[in-house]
Design a protein around this motif. Structure first.
Motif, PDB file in Angstrom:
ATOM      1  N   MET A   1      -5.400  16.329  29.076  1.00 30.47           N
ATOM      2  CA  MET A   1      -4.686  17.411  28.402  1.00 30.47           C
ATOM      3  C   MET A   1      -4.033  16.869  27.133  1.00 30.47           C
ATOM      4  O   MET A   1      -3.768  15.662  27.030  1.00 30.47           O
ATOM      5  N   GLY A   2      -3.769  17.742  26.198  1.00 37.61           N
ATOM      6  CA  GLY A   2      -3.093  17.359  24.969  1.00 37.61           C
ATOM      7  C   GLY A   2      -1.765  18.091  24.823  1.00 37.61           C
ATOM      8  O   GLY A   2      -1.631  19.249  25.211  1.00 37.61           O
ATOM      9  N   ARG A   3      -0.785  17.405  24.278  1.00 36.05           N
ATOM     10  CA  ARG A   3       0.522  17.993  24.011  1.00 36.05           C
ATOM     11  C   ARG A   3       0.906  17.645  22.569  1.00 36.05           C
ATOM     12  O   ARG A   3       0.844  16.473  22.178  1.00 36.05           O
ATOM     13  N   ARG A   4       1.329  18.645  21.810  1.00 40.22           N
ATOM     14  CA  ARG A   4       1.665  18.427  20.407  1.00 40.22           C
ATOM     15  C   ARG A   4       3.077  18.954  20.138  1.00 40.22           C
ATOM     16  O   ARG A   4       3.412  20.067  20.544  1.00 40.22           O
ATOM     17  N   TYR A   5       3.883  18.137  19.446  1.00 37.62           N
ATOM     18  CA  TYR A   5       5.274  18.478  19.197  1.00 37.62           C
ATOM     19  C   TYR A   5       5.609  18.196  17.731  1.00 37.62           C
ATOM     20  O   TYR A   5       4.997  17.342  17.080  1.00 37.62           O
ATOM     21  N   ARG A   6       6.615  18.901  17.247  1.00 38.55           N
ATOM     22  CA  ARG A   6       7.097  18.682  15.885  1.00 38.55           C
ATOM     23  C   ARG A   6       7.994  17.447  15.866  1.00 38.55           C
ATOM     24  O   ARG A   6       8.944  17.336  16.655  1.00 38.55           O
ATOM     25  N   LEU A   7       7.694  16.528  14.966  1.00 29.16           N
ATOM     26  CA  LEU A   7       8.389  15.254  14.879  1.00 29.16           C
ATOM     27  C   LEU A   7       9.348  15.274  13.685  1.00 29.16           C
ATOM     28  O   LEU A   7       9.027  15.841  12.632  1.00 29.16           O
TER      29      LEU A   7
ATOM     30  N   LEU B   1       5.922  17.530  29.162  1.00 27.92           N
ATOM     31  CA  LEU B   1       4.731  16.689  29.063  1.00 27.92           C
ATOM     32  C   LEU B   1       3.795  16.942  30.241  1.00 27.92           C
ATOM     33  O   LEU B   1       2.591  17.105  30.066  1.00 27.92           O
ATOM     34  N   GLY B   2       4.327  16.935  31.434  1.00 26.19           N
ATOM     35  CA  GLY B   2       3.541  17.293  32.609  1.00 26.19           C
ATOM     36  C   GLY B   2       2.554  16.249  33.070  1.00 26.19           C
ATOM     37  O   GLY B   2       1.604  16.584  33.783  1.00 26.19           O
ATOM     38  N   GLY B   3       2.727  14.987  32.678  1.00 20.58           N
ATOM     39  CA  GLY B   3       1.797  13.965  33.122  1.00 20.58           C
ATOM     40  C   GLY B   3       2.121  12.606  32.533  1.00 20.58           C
ATOM     41  O   GLY B   3       3.172  12.393  31.930  1.00 20.58           O
ATOM     42  N   VAL B   4       1.189  11.671  32.706  1.00 24.96           N
ATOM     43  CA  VAL B   4       1.340  10.299  32.229  1.00 24.96           C
ATOM     44  C   VAL B   4       0.719  10.198  30.841  1.00 24.96           C
ATOM     45  O   VAL B   4      -0.405  10.640  30.611  1.00 24.96           O
ATOM     46  N   ILE B   5       1.459   9.605  29.909  1.00 21.08           N
ATOM     47  CA  ILE B   5       0.977   9.464  28.529  1.00 21.08           C
ATOM     48  C   ILE B   5      -0.072   8.359  28.474  1.00 21.08           C
ATOM     49  O   ILE B   5       0.177   7.228  28.884  1.00 21.08           O
ATOM     50  N   ARG B   6      -1.251   8.682  27.950  1.00 16.04           N
ATOM     51  CA  ARG B   6      -2.322   7.705  27.806  1.00 16.04           C
ATOM     52  C   ARG B   6      -2.528   7.269  26.359  1.00 16.04           C
ATOM     53  O   ARG B   6      -3.035   6.183  26.098  1.00 16.04           O
TER      54      ARG B   6
ATOM     55  N   HIS C   1       4.068  15.585  13.046  1.00 17.40           N
ATOM     56  CA  HIS C   1       3.859  15.981  14.439  1.00 17.40           C
ATOM     57  C   HIS C   1       3.447  14.749  15.240  1.00 17.40           C
ATOM     58  O   HIS C   1       2.879  13.798  14.692  1.00 17.40           O
ATOM     59  N   VAL C   2       3.722  14.790  16.531  1.00 17.90           N
ATOM     60  CA  VAL C   2       3.256  13.764  17.442  1.00 17.90           C
ATOM     61  C   VAL C   2       2.439  14.448  18.535  1.00 17.90           C
ATOM     62  O   VAL C   2       2.870  15.456  19.110  1.00 17.90           O
ATOM     63  N   SER C   3       1.250  13.907  18.789  1.00 18.29           N
ATOM     64  CA  SER C   3       0.342  14.451  19.803  1.00 18.29           C
ATOM     65  C   SER C   3       0.164  13.405  20.897  1.00 18.29           C
ATOM     66  O   SER C   3      -0.120  12.238  20.605  1.00 18.29           O
ATOM     67  N   PHE C   4       0.327  13.829  22.145  1.00 21.65           N
ATOM     68  CA  PHE C   4       0.170  12.943  23.288  1.00 21.65           C
ATOM     69  C   PHE C   4      -1.085  13.337  24.056  1.00 21.65           C
ATOM     70  O   PHE C   4      -1.303  14.531  24.339  1.00 21.65           O
ATOM     71  N   GLY C   5      -1.884  12.341  24.394  1.00 23.64           N
ATOM     72  CA  GLY C   5      -2.943  12.545  25.370  1.00 23.64           C
ATOM     73  C   GLY C   5      -2.373  12.269  26.750  1.00 23.64           C
ATOM     74  O   GLY C   5      -1.934  11.151  27.030  1.00 23.64           O
ATOM     75  N   VAL C   6      -2.363  13.269  27.616  1.00 25.20           N
ATOM     76  CA  VAL C   6      -1.649  13.192  28.886  1.00 25.20           C
ATOM     77  C   VAL C   6      -2.639  13.351  30.042  1.00 25.20           C
ATOM     78  O   VAL C   6      -3.537  14.208  29.985  1.00 25.20           O
ATOM     79  N   HIS C   7      -2.453  12.520  31.049  1.00 28.14           N
ATOM     80  CA  HIS C   7      -3.225  12.677  32.282  1.00 28.14           C
ATOM     81  C   HIS C   7      -2.408  13.507  33.271  1.00 28.14           C
ATOM     82  O   HIS C   7      -1.345  13.080  33.733  1.00 28.14           O
TER      83      HIS C   7
END
Length: 431
Positions: free
Chosen positions: A8-14, A150-155, A167-173
């Motif tokens: 999953m992806g999560r994107r936030y304003r940095l 976030l809902g998961g572990v950041i990969r 922006h910062v985008s997290f790839g989350v498991h």
């Protein structure tokens, strides 16, 4: 601990400080330069010696470059490794016959500014209900707006900048699994220009609101003209170098374009989420958007006709983003227990959707108007709704098996070696 990938992806304003913003900008240009140099090295070795160079060998050379070049050593080591890993992924996508990606391209200075990070070196802490901080290597803690969990572990993580800011985008498991069939009735959807989307089970079309207001359109037109004048002056008097005033004009244009893209993306996400959640299957046309939006300019020997009209049509087609809608439906249907069924688009707008008729006749669409009137049975309906009903019927018949596809590329594509030689030959001509 077993290795897990991001699903999953999560994107936030940095919101970096001024110093952090300067550092991120400097790192982003270093990542862009590293990508271009690594790509050029691979192309050169393959053209001259037939050697396929990958990221493992280039990583050793990166260590030496960091010891000799101060600007390269300023970039965190894992960011450089991630750039090479992303280049490897681009090559693997190109070699994959089932992937639509082309040969990796060089990144210009105006390309999207981004810096990739490994998930192991990134830490996140929550400040309150709406704010959190992310710790980046050699940069420290940076605040971002916690608009969702976030809902998961950041990969992995990627810091990027567009016209509206950072922006910062997290790839989350998250460990999600495909949803069970929701058991709801299916539908067919006709994506068009006059009507953004017409669902077969609805009486009216879904129209995308204007992505820019009239004032914003006038502002954009004014800025584009201003940029053209400044560019002409730069070429005549500054040797092509951009002035600070011109860079501010470009930044204002970028901000308007980003706002337009965000509004388009907002409508697209809401549309695809609603379709996937509330229907058991979603039938769409199996379109080849690249061919639909091809230019009619032609060549010097055989110039095209109605080039301006075709350009306007191409902009309208791409503004509705049919390819992005299909991409989102592909993963959202699995997430919400639905099924995406692409069907052949051939003659869907000329086929009568009346169950007792079903005949194909171009005369049923006089002048390609908005009304469909069957010349055989007298069935009358909105042309887009008639097409959506026909798409639903084809989806029920095929059950997901696309026959007589309208895609220009067949299933058996050009062999990998031939594609590589062809692409790199074209790449060499651009140097």
């Amino acid at each position: 601990m077993a290795f897990v990938k991001a699903d999953m992806g999560r994107r936030y304003r940095l919101y970096p400080t001024v110093g952090q913003e300067e550092t991120l900008t400097r790192w982003a240009h270093t990542c862009r330069a590293l990508w271009n140099v690594a790509l050029e090295q691979r192309c050169y070795l393959y053209r001259q010696r037939g050697i396929t160079l990958m990221g493992t060998a280039q990583s050793k050379q990166l260590v030496q470059a960091r010891a000799e070049l101060e600007w390269m050593a300023d970039l965190p080591s894992e960011c450089g490794q991630r750039v090479l890993a992303n280049l490897d992924a681009a090559y693997l996508n190109f070699w994959n016959p089932d992937h639509p990606a082309g040969f990796p391209s060089r990144k210009k200075r105006g390309h999207r500014t981004s810096v990739p990070f490994k998930g192991q070196r990134v830490r996140v802490r929550k400040l309150n209900r709406h704010w959190a901080e992310v710790r980046l290597p050699k940069l420290g803690w940076v605040r971002f707006r916690l608009s969702r969990a976030l809902g998961g572990v950041i990969r992995n993580a990627t810091v990027s900048r567009d016209g509206t800011g950072w922006h910062v985008s997290f790839g989350v498991h998250t460990g999600w699994k495909p949803g069970a069939p929701n058991g709801r009735p299916g539908c067919g959807v006709d994506f068009g220009v006059a009507a953004s989307a017409f669902v077969s089970t609805e009486a009216g079309p879904r129209l995308m609101p204007p992505t820019l207001t009239k004032a914003e359109q006038a502002r954009l037109k004014h800025l584009e003209r201003k940029k053209a004048r400044q560019l002409t002056y730069a070429r005549k008097h500054n040797g092509g170098r951009y002035s600070n005033r011109m860079r501010r004009t470009i930044a204002r244009i970028t901000k308007l374009k980003t706002r337009q893209a965000n509004r388009r993306a907002d409508f697209t996400h809401k549309l695809t989420t609603d379709l996937a959640q509330n229907h058991g299957f979603v039938g769409i046309e199996d379109l080849r958007v690249k061919n639909m939006s091809a230019s009619a300019k032609g060549t010097m020997d055989t110039p095209g006709k109605k080039v301006a009209q075709k350009s306007g049509l191409n902009r309208s087609i791409l503004d509705n983003a049919p390819g992005e809608r299909r991409r989102q439906l592909t993963y959202k249907c699995r997430l919400y227990g639905s099924k995406l069924i692409p069907v052949p688009a051939f003659q869907t707008s000329q086929t009568c959707a009346n169950p007792v008729c079903g005949k194909v006749d171009p005369a049923s669409r006089p002048g390609c108007g908005r009304i469909f009137r069957c010349v055989h049975c007298g069935w009358e309906d909105d042309a887009d709704h008639n097409a959506s009903v026909e798409i639903e019927a084809r989806a029920r018949r095929t059950g997901g098996l696309v026959t007589n596809s309208t895609r220009s590329a067949a299933t058996a594509r050009v062999p990998v070696q031939s594609r590589r030689r062809m692409r790199e030959a074209l790449s060499a001509t651009r140097v």
